[in-house]
Each structure stands twice: as structure tokens, then as C-alpha cells.
Design a protein around this motif. Structure first.
Motif, PDB file in Angstrom:
ATOM      1  N   ASN A   1     -38.234 -40.745  -4.341  1.00 54.20           N
ATOM      2  CA  ASN A   1     -38.355 -40.767  -5.792  1.00 54.20           C
ATOM      3  C   ASN A   1     -37.375 -39.833  -6.462  1.00 54.20           C
ATOM      4  N   THR A   2     -37.017 -38.792  -5.779  1.00 51.82           N
ATOM      5  CA  THR A   2     -36.185 -37.784  -6.433  1.00 51.82           C
ATOM      6  C   THR A   2     -35.020 -37.396  -5.537  1.00 51.82           C
ATOM      7  N   LEU A   3     -34.005 -36.826  -6.168  1.00 49.23           N
ATOM      8  CA  LEU A   3     -32.857 -36.345  -5.407  1.00 49.23           C
ATOM      9  C   LEU A   3     -33.244 -35.226  -4.431  1.00 49.23           C
ATOM     10  N   PRO A   4     -34.080 -34.257  -4.838  1.00 50.13           N
ATOM     11  CA  PRO A   4     -34.481 -33.262  -3.835  1.00 50.13           C
ATOM     12  C   PRO A   4     -35.092 -33.896  -2.583  1.00 50.13           C
TER      13      PRO A   4
ATOM     14  N   ILE B   1     -24.758 -40.458  -5.380  1.00 58.03           N
ATOM     15  CA  ILE B   1     -25.650 -39.365  -5.766  1.00 58.03           C
ATOM     16  C   ILE B   1     -25.149 -38.752  -7.061  1.00 58.03           C
ATOM     17  N   VAL B   2     -26.072 -38.661  -7.992  1.00 55.59           N
ATOM     18  CA  VAL B   2     -25.773 -38.095  -9.304  1.00 55.59           C
ATOM     19  C   VAL B   2     -26.657 -36.865  -9.460  1.00 55.59           C
ATOM     20  N   ILE B   3     -26.030 -35.715  -9.674  1.00 54.57           N
ATOM     21  CA  ILE B   3     -26.861 -34.518  -9.817  1.00 54.57           C
ATOM     22  C   ILE B   3     -27.437 -34.471 -11.229  1.00 54.57           C
ATOM     23  N   ASP B   4     -28.381 -33.588 -11.421  1.00 57.59           N
ATOM     24  CA  ASP B   4     -29.137 -33.617 -12.667  1.00 57.59           C
ATOM     25  C   ASP B   4     -28.411 -32.955 -13.818  1.00 57.59           C
TER      26      ASP B   4
END
Lengths: 324, 324
Positions: free
Chosen positions: B37-40, B226-229
Motif C-alpha cells: 500500500n505504501t512506499l515504506p 518509484i516516486v518519493i513523497d
């Protein structure tokens, strides 16, 4: 920097040896009338004048070199310098040249990039000067590699481009010489340098001792070319504590005629230490020692006591090309 | 240096504003199964982990930058940096990269040469990238000039050559970004960057906020990218005395997800002052302030107190290209 290992530059081991004879005859442009007996006379000085150019190499190579050399110019005991056009700090020294049109600045034509941590390449497009470049597209590290790979057509194009770029930056060069002596490495390279210099009506640094030490220089030069008498540069054989003595001894032996001292200035600072890392010869501390000597009262006294007059390449250029 | 004036980077004026929402869904390579669900989580951390990359730009630009950034790496609170391949001090930082294979070093793809006293040009032969060069054959001074003149084919060839040269020097880049944001200036340039990055299996620095602020990024990216926040970088609006407060405030607002702080290190020394003369923004004193903050115990405490974990681009690269 200048390293002319093939030629008889005066270094630590040879200072004190009597210089080669001087007294080349100079002729009028028609060649019919002998008008001067000595180079000092041609420059407008008495025949027995002891004339000295203190010449700082490597301008443009690093900020530390630019800043230290400008300081030496301002002290007034250093008369001349030459600029490395391909180097990253060219714009900084070009700005100085534009704001100090009286400064005697030549071009230190550059075909080597000798510091392993910090490098540069050609003015021309790399595809056009492939023979001058190493596998990373920088100039070669050494003058011998540069000379052995160099295609003459490419050399000529590159050094003409360096002169053109200097002029585009507002530099009005008074003379030419060759970084690390690359263009003095063989007859073909020296002929190329001389052809470009004559086309641009610029004198080239060359000494009578060099002529005597090679089998090709005398056949290329003509009577109008001004050849200075002696070139003195300190070498790796001199220890730090012997710096002043080397120069003082050299000054006491200067004879009538034109002598050039080739020197290298920079501060012994972080930039220069990193650029010259693992290379104490011509390194940061070396250059700061040169700076200290040539801005010192001791050097000023040596000039006075030995009746040595400072001159510049501008005077030589005017004598060689009075029509400029 | 990074200046992304067109994009919504957090600066002095916007810090404190709530970040854009995160929570992009990630899919398995087959695209059939939603796996994170999340990048982390995709990076192997809890969904609510606050992950931070402290990223030092401009390696290779000057010795002062290299030395200061290496010092920051050794202090252990700066996790990543990127290298300017066309710059003269590339060999120095490449030697560091070879001797520190664990270092997280990307490439700061460079199409500008922004300091008026000290300049550089392309890796490729100048004839091949004429659209990228000013009248003196250096890269343009500004990102807007660079972007407006750039021929896309030439841009692609030059940035591929920068990657090739980095690898020839033994650098194994972990990611790509763009000096002064030139390659983020328009859709065509960004597409070029992304194409080259995908071909090289390297992640590109891009944030969700940037996607939201442009009309082209979302259509180019795909679910694997990947797109960082969030990207945080200090701007000219912050005075010297507000430096620590800016960063401390920014750290207190960091949300779960991946944030990058883009920072610029150097010493406030002679080399750096001369290189950045008349340009206090991103100048020598600016960079030393950054160095002081990101090597301070205060910064370490802020990391601890705000439960922020430092990560690197190597982790993102492994998640984006597990087959590498």
C-alpha cells in the motif's frame, strides 16, 4: 608549469655554470644593415644591461594560482605571466586581463592535464583532436605522452583555437610558451608553435642555450626571431630550505642580455594541495615558496644589488613586430 | 545544486504546509497482485515509517565540495550524494567512490555551468552537442537557457555519455537526478531523462508533489517507477540565522513515507568563495552552513526525536529494479 627535460634549462645542478655566449647580431628588415649587436640594444637598453623577465606560469589552472599570481603582480616584482586557456579558471584570469590591460600576459599553450584528481581537455571539439586525448578524453598526463601521440594538424588547430578563445575573452596576449614544454619536445611540434606564433605576430619563449642543446632549433629560426639569452627555473633537486639561496645564486650570475626566470605561484591551500596531491614537485608548498621569494624585500634587494632591470614580453613583442 | 523553480519544492515559504497525500499502490511485476500500500512497505519498512534521504548535490564540482561532502558522509548522517561528471574534480570523487563501494552515489546529470569565474563543458565532443553550449563552448549558465536551446537527441547522447564516463571511472551509480533541475524543465526533457534512467535500470529523483504541480509527469510515469513523497530544500529566502530553524521545522513536519532533503556542502574557503563570487545563493557560506547543520548533534537529535530513519537511493533502486 614548465618542464623541459630535453633542453638545457638551468636548474639546481647547473646554476653557477657560465651562461652560453650572447651577442647575436640583429639586422634591419631588409637584411642589408646590421643595426644592433645585442638584444638589450634591440630593446632600447645599453648593450651591457642585465634584463630579467620574472614569468609566472599556469594562470587559469586553479583559483589558488590566479590569486597568488595576481598578488605577485601587484607587489610589482613579477613582470609577466602566461595563461592556460583550456583550464576551468580561465574566466577568472580573463576578467583580470580585461581590467588590467597593462598586464603582460601571454598564453601557456596547453596540451597536457597533469594532475590526477583534477583534469581538463581541449578547446576544440574532442572529435577533431583525438590524437591529443587519453582514454577519458582529457589531455595526456605527461608531455612525452602528448608529444608521442600528437598529430601535427590537430596540434596546430588546437593551439590556434586556444589563441582564438583567449582573444574572445578579451585577452591580448603578448607572447607564447608551452605548458610543460610539450611544444618544444621535437622539431615538428616546435615548427608548429613557431608558425602559429609568426602568423599571430607573437614572440615565443626560446633561449640561446636551448638552441645550442638541440640540433633543430637553429635551422628553424630566422634573424628576426628574438631569442633570449637564458632561462632559469628551479628544479626538484632544490630542498625547501635552499629556495632563496638557489634564486640568490642565480641572480648573482645573471649576465648582460635577457634572462627569464620561470616561476610558479599558488598558495599552499586546500585547493592546491588537493590538485597537486602526491606530487610535491611543482606542488602547493613549492608554489607558495616561489610566491614568498618573488614578493620579498630580499628579492628586491637582489635586483638592486645586481643591477638587474625587470622587463616584459611586451617589449620583446614590440621589438620583434614593430608594425603591430 | 538544484533549483527547480517550476516545481513545488518545499522552501522557506512553504515549509509547514501539510505534504501532499501519499499512499500510492504498488503491484507485483505481473501487475496482477497489489502487494504494497505504501512506499515504506515496498522498501521493507512499516507503512508508517518516516524515511529520509539526506542528499548532497554537486560532487565533483570543486575540491571544497568533495572534501566537505566526504566529511559529512563520514559523520554518518548524510546518506546519499550525486556527482557532476563533466566537472574538473570528477577524478577526485571517483577515487572516493572506488574506495568506498558502499557509498550511495548517483549522478547529478549536468547541462549547465553556472559560475561565471569557473566553467566546464560537455563530456561529448562539442560538435555533437552544439545546442547545449554557449558562445564560449561551455554549458549555458542557467537551466532556462539550457532547456530552451536543447536539442533532445543531443541531450540524450550527452547524459548517456555522462553515465558511461562515470562507469569508466569505476562509479556504480545508484540513482539519477538533474543539476539545477534542467531535465525537469519540460515534458520532453523529463521523458529523455526517464528513458535513459529506465535503460540503465536507475531510479530518478521525483516526488509526488512535483507530479501534482505539473500536467505532464503523471502521464509519463508507470506503476513501477518509484516516486518519493516529498523533497525539501532550503531556498534563498532563509537568512543565515534561520538555517537551523528551517531544517528543524521541516523535520518536525516530516510525514510517513520517503522524504529527501536536497543539501549542498562545501567549505567557506578561498576556492569556493571564488567559484561562487557575487552569488551568495548556493554560495560558499551557504554550503558551509549546510555542512554544519547536517554534521551536528542537533540534527542527530532531531532524527531521534522525530523517529526519522535515514535511508539511501540504493534501497529504492533495489525495490524498483530487484533484478539488478
Amino acid at each position: 608549469m614548465i618542464r623541459i627535460v630535453l633542453l638545457a634549462v638551468v636548474t639546481a645542478t647547473s646554476v653557477g655554470v657560465a651562461p652560453a655566449s650572447f651577442g647575436q647580431a640583429y639586422y634591419s628588415p631588409s637584411g642589408l644593415q646590421r643595426i644592433h649587436n645585442t638584444l638589450p640594444e634591440r630593446l632600447g637598453y645599453p648593450a651591457d644591461a642585465k634584463l630579467l623577465i620574472v614569468h609566472a606560469d599556469d594562470l587559469g589552472m586553479a583559483h589558488s594560482v590566479n590569486a597568488a599570481t595576481i598578488k605577485a603582480f601587484e607587489r610589482g616584482l613579477v613582470t609577466s605571466g602566461s595563461i592556460m586557456v583550456p583550464c576551468p579558471w580561465l574566466p577568472e584570469i580573463a576578467a583580470y586581463a580585461r581590467s588590467h590591460p597593462e598586464a603582460d600576459l601571454g598564453l601557456h599553450l596547453t596540451l597536457t592535464s597533469e594532475w590526477s584528481s583534477y583534469r581538463w581537455g581541449p578547446v576544440l571539439s574532442k572529435d577533431r583532436v583525438a590524437s591529443l586525448l587519453d582514454k577519458n578524453s582529457y589531455f595526456y598526463l605527461t608531455e612525452s605522452e602528448a608529444a608521442s601521440h600528437a598529430n601535427t594538424t590537430e596540434v596546430e588547430a588546437e593551439i590556434r583555437a586556444q589563441i582564438d578563445r583567449a582573444r574572445a575573452f578579451g585577452i591580448k596576449p603578448t607572447h607564447l610558451d608551452s605548458h610543460m614544454g610539450t611544444l618544444y619536445q621535437n622539431k615538428t611540434l616546435f615548427e608548429t608553435l613557431l608558425r602559429v606564433a609568426r602568423d599571430n605576430k607573437l614572440p615565443v619563449m626560446i633561449s640561446k642555450e636551448w638552441i645550442a642543446s638541440t640540433n633543430y632549433l637553429s635551422s628553424i629560426l630566422n634573424p628576426n626571431d628574438i631569442v633570449i639569452d637564458k632561462i632559469i627555473t628551479i628544479g626538484p633537486g632544490v630542498k625547501a630550505e635552499g629556495w632563496s639561496k638557489f634564486y640568490a645564486d642565480a641572480m648573482k650570475t645573471i649576465q648582460p642580455g635577457v634572462t627569464e626566470m620561470v616561476v610558479h605561484f599558488a598558495y599552499d591551500d586546500e585547493e592546491m594541495r588537493a590538485a597537486t596531491i602526491d606530487h610535491p614537485d611543482w606542488g602547493a608548498a613549492w608554489r607558495q615558496r616561489d610566491l614568498q621569494f618573488f614578493t620579498s624585500d630580499f628579492f628586491r634587494r637582489l635586483l638592486d644589488e645586481n643591477h638587474i632591470k625587470l622587463i616584459s614580453w611586451r617589449e620583446i613583442a614590440k621589438a620583434q613586430y614593430p608594425e603591430r
